[in-house]
Write a protein that holds these residues in place. Structure first.
Motif, PDB file in Angstrom:
ATOM      1  N   THR A 296       0.837  -1.195   0.000  1.00 14.46           N
ATOM      2  CA  THR A 296       0.000   0.000   0.000  1.00 14.46           C
ATOM      3  C   THR A 296       0.877   1.252   0.000  1.00 14.46           C
ATOM      4  O   THR A 296       1.794   1.374   0.810  1.00 14.46           O
ATOM      5  N   GLY A 297       0.588   2.170  -0.940  1.00 12.68           N
ATOM      6  CA  GLY A 297       1.373   3.392  -1.068  1.00 12.68           C
ATOM      7  C   GLY A 297       2.378   3.352  -2.197  1.00 12.68           C
ATOM      8  O   GLY A 297       2.946   4.384  -2.565  1.00 12.68           O
ATOM      9  N   ASP A 298       2.609   2.155  -2.783  1.00 15.80           N
ATOM     10  CA  ASP A 298       3.570   2.033  -3.881  1.00 15.80           C
ATOM     11  C   ASP A 298       2.985   2.567  -5.189  1.00 15.80           C
ATOM     12  O   ASP A 298       1.778   2.495  -5.428  1.00 15.80           O
ATOM     13  N   THR A 299       3.873   3.066  -6.039  1.00 18.53           N
ATOM     14  CA  THR A 299       3.510   3.507  -7.387  1.00 18.53           C
ATOM     15  C   THR A 299       3.999   2.474  -8.388  1.00 18.53           C
ATOM     16  O   THR A 299       5.143   2.010  -8.297  1.00 18.53           O
ATOM     17  N   ILE A 300       3.137   2.091  -9.336  1.00 19.31           N
ATOM     18  CA  ILE A 300       3.579   1.219 -10.424  1.00 19.31           C
ATOM     19  C   ILE A 300       3.372   1.956 -11.739  1.00 19.31           C
ATOM     20  O   ILE A 300       2.446   2.752 -11.889  1.00 19.31           O
TER      21      ILE A 300
END
Length: 268
Positions: free
Chosen positions: A190-194
């Motif tokens: 949660t909170g990661d950018t892809i």
């Protein structure tokens, strides 16, 4: 747009001020008429043609009212406020209808490379890890490679799902503004950018509150410490407002949350 109706001091329903005001009585009718009049003035100010019709005493069409509300919200002149009651199941439909009718997606840049934010994580015993993603730019297609910008890891998206109630429905692709679920991508949190672009800038991370209270977690059976740790890791991954650590002095596992009710809910 939505006016609350009470009966015997109990909140019983919501009423759309653009529908059947004559069905209301007393103070509720006066309240709805007052809200409608104020809204109509704001709607009229969003467009010259609508303004002319309003001043000439002509009735606005449903399409003109919707157009005016959308423009008013985008300008910040109209701010939808809808009350509700979870206990009585009042307001859910009205909130969803308002979002669907009057709030247009901010992100519609489909021409840019795909980029999205993981805003929720769940671990299903059958499906495995489920990452909920809000797509902010571009188009995400299945069987494509993407990059976890925060971890600098390349991942392959095997399947894309949308949610229908609690059911996962597989889709071929999704575009900017959509919310989708992808499964079994272990590096995502949660909170990661892809993104499809490995050099893309990470989106602003979600700022979660820190735990306010800690409780000791003790296994029922001696030797189950590793099992407890595994469960706690899963809970923290699903709910980033939780945190746990092992106290080096007491050897106890301490689980922190936002309050007593939060911890009791997790315990259940």
């Amino acid at each position: 747009m939505i006016s609350p109706i009470y009966k015997d001091k109990n909140f019983v329903k919501l009423h759309n001020v653009f529908e059947n005001i004559d069905d209301l009585e007393g103070e509720f009718k006066e309240q709805a008429m007052s809200v409608k009049e104020a809204l109509m003035e704001l709607i009229a100010e969003t467009d010259d043609q609508i303004l002319d019709k309003y001043f000439n005493g002509e009735e606005l069409t449903t399409e003109e009212i919707q157009k005016g509300i959308i423009i008013g919200i985008q300008r910040g002149d109209i701010i939808p406020v809808i009350c509700g009651s979870t206990i009585n199941n009042i307001g859910t439909k009205e909130i969803l209808d308002t979002i669907s009718s009057y709030l247009e997606p901010i992100f519609t840049e489909e021409s840019k490379p795909f980029r999205g934010l993981v805003f929720k994580t769940m671990v299903d015993p059958f499906v495995g890890k489920m990452s909920y993603i809000k797509i902010t730019e571009g188009v995400l297609s299945k069987d494509k490679d993407v990059f976890n910008i925060n971890k600098n890891v390349k991942e392959k998206i095997a399947n894309i799902y949308t949610l229908r109630n609690s059911e996962l429905v597989e889709i071929e692709k999704a575009k900017a503004g959509d919310i989708v679920v992808i499964t079994k991508v272990n590096s995502l949190k949660t909170g990661d950018t892809i993104s499809a672009d490995k050099d893309a800038e990470a989106l602003e991370k979600i700022d979660f509150p820190k735990p306010q209270i800690y409780y000791a977690v003790t296994p029922k059976n001696k030797g189950d410490e590793e099992k407890v740790a595994s469960v706690l890791n899963k809970l923290v991954e699903e709910d980033p407002t939780l945190h746990w650590y092992r106290n080096t002095e007491t050897k106890q596992a301490l689980l922190g949350g936002q309050g007593e009710l939060h911890i009791k809910t997790i315990k259940k």
